[in-house]
Design an enzyme around this catalytic site. Structure first.
Site, mmCIF file in Angstrom:
data_model
loop_
_atom_site.group_PDB
_atom_site.id
_atom_site.type_symbol
_atom_site.label_atom_id
_atom_site.label_comp_id
_atom_site.label_asym_id
_atom_site.label_seq_id
_atom_site.Cartn_x
_atom_site.Cartn_y
_atom_site.Cartn_z
ATOM 1 N N GLU A 116 -1.130 -2.962 -0.365
ATOM 2 C CA GLU A 116 -2.490 -3.736 -0.185
ATOM 3 C C GLU A 116 -3.141 -3.689 -1.391
ATOM 4 O OE1 GLU A 116 -2.648 0.368 1.634
ATOM 5 O OE2 GLU A 116 -1.371 -1.337 1.915
ATOM 6 N N ARG B 235 2.937 12.668 3.305
ATOM 7 C CA ARG B 235 3.252 14.068 3.556
ATOM 8 C C ARG B 235 4.402 13.957 4.552
ATOM 9 N NH1 ARG B 235 -2.323 13.580 3.414
ATOM 10 N NH2 ARG B 235 -3.314 14.913 1.952
#
Length: 154
Positions: free
Chosen positions: A78, A41
């Site tokens: 990741e 965001r």
């Protein structure tokens, strides 16, 4: 998750007030606020912050989302790989920028945004986030670029 904060106009205004106060106190000369416009965001925070400061806003987005000529960087997540882009003419060499996002976790996305801006020869004054997950040590990925977070969680 900052969704509840975004729903509350008083809390959201207070967040932008805090970020504005920090940027004004820290950087007397700045050209742009850069926001990561990904699944995060950063653009929801960066755009109103830029408007409040009387600055332009520059988005960094997932590959293929920006019009015109772009610069691209590939980076590791990741759970895989991703690519970020910025418009090639978004920032002139030497212009001063602050990169804004909602959250810093492992630091991979923020580091990639920094690489894009360094490629355009921008001067990165700071990476600024609302929340930092300190246990993941994401700020260590920023290679000595100044970093500031409003809230930190272990």
């Amino acid at each position: 998750d900052i969704s509840p904060l975004l729903k509350d106009p008083v809390a959201f205004r207070t967040l932008i007030d805090l970020l504005e106060d920090h940027v004004r106190a820290s950087f007397p000369k700045i050209d742009f606020i850069v926001g990561e416009w990904l699944d995060s965001r950063g653009f929801l925070i960066g755009a109103p912050l830029a408007q409040r400061l009387g600055l332009g806003f520059v988005p960094v987005r997932k590959k293929g989302k920006l019009p015109g000529a772009t610069q691209c960087v590939c980076y590791s997540l990741e759970y895989g790989k991703a690519e970020l882009e910025i418009q090639s003419d978004a920032v002139e060499p030497g212009q001063k920028v602050v990169i804004v996002d909602d959250l810093l976790a492992t630091g991979g996305t923020m580091r990639a945004a920094c690489e894009l801006l360094k490629g355009l020869k921008a001067e990165i004054l700071e990476c600024l986030v609302v929340i930092e997950l300190k246990a993941l040590k994401g700020s260590e990925q920023l290679n000595s670029i100044p970093f500031y977070s409003l809230l930190q969680y272990d």
